[in-house]
Motif scaffolding. Structure first.
Motif, PDB file in Angstrom:
ATOM      1  N   PRO A 101       0.835  -1.207   0.000  1.00 53.81           N
ATOM      2  CA  PRO A 101       0.000   0.000   0.000  1.00 53.81           C
ATOM      3  C   PRO A 101       0.870   1.258   0.000  1.00 53.81           C
ATOM      4  O   PRO A 101       1.961   1.272   0.588  1.00 53.81           O
ATOM      5  CB  PRO A 101      -0.795  -0.110   1.307  1.00 53.81           C
ATOM      6  N   GLY A 122       0.521   5.415   0.746  1.00 54.33           N
ATOM      7  CA  GLY A 122      -0.323   6.467   1.285  1.00 54.33           C
ATOM      8  C   GLY A 122       0.251   7.838   0.995  1.00 54.33           C
ATOM      9  O   GLY A 122       1.468   8.004   0.899  1.00 54.33           O
ATOM     10  N   TRP A 123      -0.649   8.805   0.851  1.00 49.46           N
ATOM     11  CA  TRP A 123      -0.262  10.211   0.779  1.00 49.46           C
ATOM     12  C   TRP A 123      -0.743  10.891   2.062  1.00 49.46           C
ATOM     13  O   TRP A 123      -1.913  10.758   2.439  1.00 49.46           O
ATOM     14  CB  TRP A 123      -0.895  10.914  -0.418  1.00 49.46           C
ATOM     15  N   GLY A 181      -3.694  11.852   6.989  1.00 48.73           N
ATOM     16  CA  GLY A 181      -3.809  11.032   5.795  1.00 48.73           C
ATOM     17  C   GLY A 181      -4.714  11.668   4.775  1.00 48.73           C
ATOM     18  O   GLY A 181      -5.787  12.172   5.115  1.00 48.73           O
ATOM     19  N   SER A 188      -4.881   6.845  -0.102  1.00 49.82           N
ATOM     20  CA  SER A 188      -4.013   5.672  -0.207  1.00 49.82           C
ATOM     21  C   SER A 188      -4.530   4.757  -1.301  1.00 49.82           C
ATOM     22  O   SER A 188      -5.688   4.846  -1.715  1.00 49.82           O
ATOM     23  CB  SER A 188      -3.919   4.925   1.122  1.00 49.82           C
ATOM     24  N   CYS A 242       4.625  10.900   0.643  1.00 47.31           N
ATOM     25  CA  CYS A 242       4.143   9.554   0.363  1.00 47.31           C
ATOM     26  C   CYS A 242       4.875   8.584   1.289  1.00 47.31           C
ATOM     27  O   CYS A 242       5.986   8.872   1.760  1.00 47.31           O
ATOM     28  CB  CYS A 242       4.313   9.176  -1.098  1.00 47.31           C
ATOM     29  N   THR A 281       5.014   4.115   2.598  1.00 43.53           N
ATOM     30  CA  THR A 281       4.624   2.744   2.343  1.00 43.53           C
ATOM     31  C   THR A 281       4.834   1.902   3.587  1.00 43.53           C
ATOM     32  O   THR A 281       5.532   2.307   4.530  1.00 43.53           O
ATOM     33  CB  THR A 281       5.391   2.152   1.148  1.00 43.53           C
ATOM     34  N   ILE A 294      -6.777   4.447   4.837  1.00 42.22           N
ATOM     35  CA  ILE A 294      -5.517   5.178   4.735  1.00 42.22           C
ATOM     36  C   ILE A 294      -4.584   4.810   5.869  1.00 42.22           C
ATOM     37  O   ILE A 294      -3.371   4.701   5.700  1.00 42.22           O
ATOM     38  CB  ILE A 294      -5.783   6.691   4.735  1.00 42.22           C
ATOM     39  N   TYR A 319       2.939   3.329   8.907  1.00 42.98           N
ATOM     40  CA  TYR A 319       3.832   3.322   7.755  1.00 42.98           C
ATOM     41  C   TYR A 319       5.294   3.264   8.185  1.00 42.98           C
ATOM     42  O   TYR A 319       5.681   3.859   9.199  1.00 42.98           O
ATOM     43  CB  TYR A 319       3.583   4.554   6.881  1.00 42.98           C
TER      44      TYR A 319
END
Length: 125
Positions: free
Chosen positions: A33, A35-36, A47, A50, A96, A98, A106, A112
């Motif tokens: 995955p 995510g931003w 978040g 994602s 970003c 991961t 998200i 992360y």
């Protein structure tokens, strides 16, 4: 080693658009995955969107639904965040990230493992 590099930020007027890129190296992002997140001065990191691994399910926070679109190009090992109808409140540093975890939604920043350096987005007239 795992590396994420964001690009595409800048200064844009309200109502304008930007496309952020997150280029990955050291792993194939299609299997994890992405995510931003964004962080404005004095605020917590939040978040934004994602995209899951494999079937590429997408998630958005309510404030960006209908305006932002996340996508993935496995051949380029890059995830994009297309941002339209930008508002001044979208101003932040965008990151970003991961993780090796399975996520529904998200998730939170602590979910992360790897982060990019961030790219500044400023929405102002």
């Amino acid at each position: 080693h795992v590396q994420l590099v964001e690009s595409g930020g800048g200064l844009v007027q309200p109502g304008g658009s930007l496309r952020l890129s997150c280029a990955a190296s050291g792993f194939s992002l299609g299997y994890f995955p992405i995510g931003w997140f964004r962080q404005a001065p004095g605020k917590e990191r939040e978040g934004v969107s994602s995209i899951s691994s494999s079937i590429a399910r997408t998630y958005y926070t309510d404030s960006v639904k209908g305006r932002f679109t996340i996508s993935r190009d496995n051949a380029k090992n890059t995830v994009y965040l297309q941002m339209n109808s930008l508002k001044p409140e979208d101003t932040a540093v965008y990151y970003c990230a991961t993780t090796s975890r399975f996520l529904l939604g998200i998730g939170k920043p602590d979910d992360y493992d790897y982060w990019g350096q961030g790219t500044q987005v400023t929405v102002s007239s």
